[in-house]
Design a protein around this motif. Structure first.
Motif, PDB file in Angstrom:
ATOM      1  N   THR A  91       0.525  -0.896   0.127  1.00 27.53           N
ATOM      2  CA  THR A  91       0.372  -0.191  -0.342  1.00 27.53           C
ATOM      3  C   THR A  91       0.589   1.248  -0.311  1.00 27.53           C
ATOM      4  N   ASN A  92       2.575   1.210   0.335  1.00 26.35           N
ATOM      5  CA  ASN A  92       3.046   2.122  -0.025  1.00 26.35           C
ATOM      6  C   ASN A  92       3.760   2.572  -0.612  1.00 26.35           C
ATOM      7  N   PHE A  93       4.020   1.105  -1.671  1.00 16.16           N
ATOM      8  CA  PHE A  93       4.873   0.622  -2.596  1.00 16.16           C
ATOM      9  C   PHE A  93       4.577   2.144  -4.232  1.00 16.16           C
ATOM     10  N   ILE A  94       3.171   2.088  -4.493  1.00 15.32           N
ATOM     11  CA  ILE A  94       3.717   3.198  -5.059  1.00 15.32           C
ATOM     12  C   ILE A  94       4.626   4.577  -4.947  1.00 15.32           C
ATOM     13  N   GLU A  95       4.075   5.139  -4.063  1.00 15.20           N
ATOM     14  CA  GLU A  95       3.761   6.169  -3.191  1.00 15.20           C
ATOM     15  C   GLU A  95       6.032   7.033  -3.461  1.00 15.20           C
ATOM     16  N   TRP A  96       5.762   5.935  -3.014  1.00 16.41           N
ATOM     17  CA  TRP A  96       7.469   5.752  -2.234  1.00 16.41           C
ATOM     18  C   TRP A  96       8.213   5.344  -4.214  1.00 16.41           C
ATOM     19  N   ALA A  97       7.881   4.410  -4.747  1.00 16.89           N
ATOM     20  CA  ALA A  97       8.427   4.729  -5.654  1.00 16.89           C
ATOM     21  C   ALA A  97       8.570   5.582  -6.962  1.00 16.89           C
ATOM     22  N   ASN A  98       7.185   5.694  -6.611  1.00 14.98           N
ATOM     23  CA  ASN A  98       7.377   6.777  -8.261  1.00 14.98           C
ATOM     24  C   ASN A  98       7.161   8.678  -7.435  1.00 14.98           C
ATOM     25  N   SER A  99       8.450   8.686  -6.466  1.00 16.99           N
ATOM     26  CA  SER A  99       9.000   9.948  -6.232  1.00 16.99           C
ATOM     27  C   SER A  99      10.221  10.188  -6.458  1.00 16.99           C
ATOM     28  N   ARG A 100      10.689  10.957  -6.604  1.00 22.16           N
ATOM     29  CA  ARG A 100      11.905  11.623  -7.098  1.00 22.16           C
ATOM     30  C   ARG A 100      12.461  11.119  -5.606  1.00 22.16           C
ATOM     31  N   ASN A 101      12.713  10.550  -4.625  1.00 23.15           N
ATOM     32  CA  ASN A 101      12.769  10.473  -3.235  1.00 23.15           C
ATOM     33  C   ASN A 101      13.392   8.514  -3.439  1.00 23.15           C
ATOM     34  N   TYR A 430      -2.937  -0.629  -5.251  1.00 24.85           N
ATOM     35  CA  TYR A 430      -3.219  -0.201  -6.453  1.00 24.85           C
ATOM     36  C   TYR A 430      -3.497   1.365  -6.874  1.00 24.85           C
ATOM     37  N   THR A 431      -3.260   1.955  -5.924  1.00 22.46           N
ATOM     38  CA  THR A 431      -3.264   3.481  -5.812  1.00 22.46           C
ATOM     39  C   THR A 431      -2.249   4.565  -5.280  1.00 22.46           C
ATOM     40  N   TYR A 432      -2.363   5.674  -5.949  1.00 22.31           N
ATOM     41  CA  TYR A 432      -1.001   6.637  -5.047  1.00 22.31           C
ATOM     42  C   TYR A 432      -0.929   6.466  -3.102  1.00 22.31           C
ATOM     43  N   ASN A 433      -2.473   6.225  -2.839  1.00 24.66           N
ATOM     44  CA  ASN A 433      -2.605   6.609  -1.751  1.00 24.66           C
ATOM     45  C   ASN A 433      -3.557   5.732  -1.123  1.00 24.66           C
ATOM     46  N   ASP A 434      -4.295   5.674   0.289  1.00 28.29           N
ATOM     47  CA  ASP A 434      -5.291   5.116   0.343  1.00 28.29           C
ATOM     48  C   ASP A 434      -6.460   6.359   1.022  1.00 28.29           C
ATOM     49  N   LYS A 435      -6.491   7.405   0.548  1.00 25.52           N
ATOM     50  CA  LYS A 435      -6.900   8.888   0.621  1.00 25.52           C
ATOM     51  C   LYS A 435      -8.859   8.501   0.419  1.00 25.52           C
ATOM     52  N   TRP A 436      -8.841   8.099  -0.862  1.00 27.41           N
ATOM     53  CA  TRP A 436      -9.847   7.761  -1.935  1.00 27.41           C
ATOM     54  C   TRP A 436     -10.104   6.712  -1.332  1.00 27.41           C
ATOM     55  N   LYS A 497      -2.274  14.729 -10.563  1.00 29.68           N
ATOM     56  CA  LYS A 497      -0.853  15.173 -10.746  1.00 29.68           C
ATOM     57  C   LYS A 497       0.327  14.052 -10.732  1.00 29.68           C
ATOM     58  N   TYR A 498      -0.164  12.628 -10.284  1.00 33.18           N
ATOM     59  CA  TYR A 498       0.819  12.200 -10.857  1.00 33.18           C
ATOM     60  C   TYR A 498       0.149  10.965 -11.803  1.00 33.18           C
ATOM     61  N   SER A 499       0.768  10.246 -12.054  1.00 37.19           N
ATOM     62  CA  SER A 499       0.824   8.751 -12.550  1.00 37.19           C
ATOM     63  C   SER A 499       1.653   7.689 -11.718  1.00 37.19           C
ATOM     64  N   TRP A 500       1.188   6.599 -12.254  1.00 33.79           N
ATOM     65  CA  TRP A 500       1.175   5.475 -11.803  1.00 33.79           C
ATOM     66  C   TRP A 500       1.398   4.058 -12.470  1.00 33.79           C
TER      67      TRP A 500
END
Length: 500
Positions: A91-101, A430-436, A497-500
């Motif tokens: 559930t955290n993978f995309i956010e970290w993988a998609n980050s410049r960091n 499957y999504t950037y985070n789980d706020k939805w 804002k972002y793609s994933w």
């Protein structure tokens, strides 16, 4: 587990991975994870085996609680103390993988050079959760940036001792009439999924007293909405993972089924009463006060302490007619096009991309996730279904597990195989985070919260139904339409804002 959304936090320094070697004659690998005492015991055993096979390596294993883990990992990232190898939840993978960091190393070159790692022999969803196409910012394709620690199947678990006391027959044979539960003969056919109507009858036949009473045996502790919706053939988002898809008949029926297990069919503790008496659903089950519950595989070591026998069953599926209120509804056939499935909650094992010991770190990650000896330790000690498909479909099905009570629980292990092969991952993976997803339950607009369907009181603006069992149709369409719109706003917050 609590999630953090870390994209905008700075990463000002490189990892100091592999530093502070305690023994200059050995290569030190720093490994960071989380877990209960049981999980740490499993990983200590696997690490001991790794060091036995690789005497040239030493491993420093550090563990956090699951609730604090992502905070701790962020602190390590910011303070230039990243471990060489570390957990990365799906559930955290995309956010970290998609980050410049992003701090995860591309593992594909190491996998391709490996003489022992066959991706064809690892569960598809286990690998797909950690594939990322960096150029096109797309999940589920491209290179691997983590390996699955597990696939995390969650299975319907039932108190076999209680069922037998209630006169239920447990059969491992094929059902002669296609029923997962034959209410006439009170027989559970362990390899055949029940229908929703059959499951309700099973719960009524195995519970004792009123589910509101915390000393009674309740039919089911809780029923995951994800599981109900997936078995009905639905999904929370479309194939792009950017469009909310909950304002439809499948979702309304699934939501109403889960809510009405308590509110109409009286086989589950109502939402406002769950957790009362100091017990959550899992605690209620292991204390013997529930005939069934949905439980994660990794809970096996704790479950082995239970003084009663238990086993697992296929997830129930909708029945053909959609009727659940008549006496003979349990005789109805499973609905065409609906398949038994639950959902998967995976965690990955990643390698720091600036580690000073890349080959050693990769070898530890590979060992912990796909080595045969490690996987054998993993399943025998009750931590995870084997990642290796041939092991899971072979020795795992009949092996003796470390069940201290000598009951070798569970016996019906094919259920876990079917879940791993046929089920989706938890939606937020499957999504950037789980706020939805949080929006459905924790919306600032109380009138749109799903809890209105689960609560039978005036909380959150009053109770509402979304499905009429008598007409088998969606009702109060404006509620789900508005909720879907509110969820879509949260998806748009980062989809634009972002793609994933």
């Amino acid at each position: 587990m609590k999630k953090l959304y870390l994209l905008f936090l700075p990463f000002l320094a490189l990892c100091s991975c592999g530093a502070n070697k305690r023994d200059p004659s050995k290569t030190l690998i720093n490994f960071f994870g989380w877990g209960s005492a049981e999980e740490k015991a499993v990983f200590n055993a696997m690490i001991a085996k790794f060091k036995e096979i690789h005497p040239e390596y030493d491993v420093h294993y550090e563990s956090s609680s699951s609730e604090l883990y992502m905070n701790a990992l962020l602190t390590k990232r910011q303070s230039d103390t990243m471990p060489d190898v570390f957990y990365m939840p799906d559930t955290n993978f995309i956010e970290w993988a998609n980050s410049r960091n992003n701090v995860m190393m591309n593992l594909t070159p190491f996998i391709e050079a490996s003489k022992t790692f066959s991706t064809d022999n690892v569960w598809f969803e286990g690998l797909n959760a950690y594939r990322f196409d960096a150029a096109n910012k797309r999940l589920g394709t491209g290179d691997l940036y983590a390996l699955p620690k597990d696939v995390g199947p969650i299975a319907l678990t039932y108190n076999k001792t209680n069922a037998l006391k209630k006169g239920i027959t447990i059969s491992s044979e094929t059902s002669p009439n296609g029923y997962g539960y034959d209410a006439n003969t009170k027989t559970v056919y362990q390899s055949t999924p029940m229908t929703w109507a059959q499951f309700i009858r099973f719960c009524k036949d195995t519970q004792t007293g009123d589910p509101k009473d915390h000393d009674s045996i309740v039919g089911i502790t809780h029923y995951p909405l994800e599981t109900a919706y997936f078995t009905a053939g639905g999904d929370f988002t479309d194939s792009t993972r950017k469009i909310s898809t909950i304002a439809n008949d499948k979702f309304a029926e699934s939501l109403q089924f889960v809510a009405d297990l308590a509110l109409k069919f009286n086989v589950m503790t109502a939402a406002e009463d769950q957790g009362g008496g100091g017990q959550d659903g899992y605690s209620r089950f292991i204390s013997g006060l529930a005939s069934s519950s949905f439980i994660d595989f990794y809970k096996l070591p704790e479950m082995w302490r239970c003084n009663f026998d238990w086993d697992v069953l296929p997830t129930p599926v909708p029945n053909q007619s959609g009727s659940l209120e008549k006496e003979d509804d349990w005789k109805d056939a499973p609905r065409s096009g609906c398949t038994t499935q639950s959902y998967l909650g995976s965690v990955g094992i990643a390698v720091c991309k600036t580690t000073g010991v890349p080959q050693a770190a990769y070898e530890l990650a590979e060992f912990l996730t796909v080595n045969q000896e490690a996987q054998r330790i993993n399943y025998k000690m009750g931590q995870a279904l084997p990642n290796l498909k041939d092991m899971a479909k072979g020795e795992f099905l009949t092996a003796t597990l470390d069940d201290g009570k000598g009951l070798n629980r569970p016996l019906n292990r094919q259920v876990y195989i079917d879940i791993a092969e046929n089920s989706k991952r938890r939606p937020a993976s499957y999504t950037y985070n789980d706020k939805w997803s949080q929006e459905m339950w924790e919306s600032a607009n109380d009138s749109l919260k799903l809890y209105r369907v689960f609560h039978n009181d005036r909380q959150y603006g009053g109770h509402i139904d979304v499905w009429d069992w008598s007409t088998k149709s969606r009702i109060n369409n404006s509620f789900l339409d508005s909720l879907q719109g509110s969820v879509q706003v949260k998806l748009n917050d980062y989809a634009n804002k972002y793609s994933w």
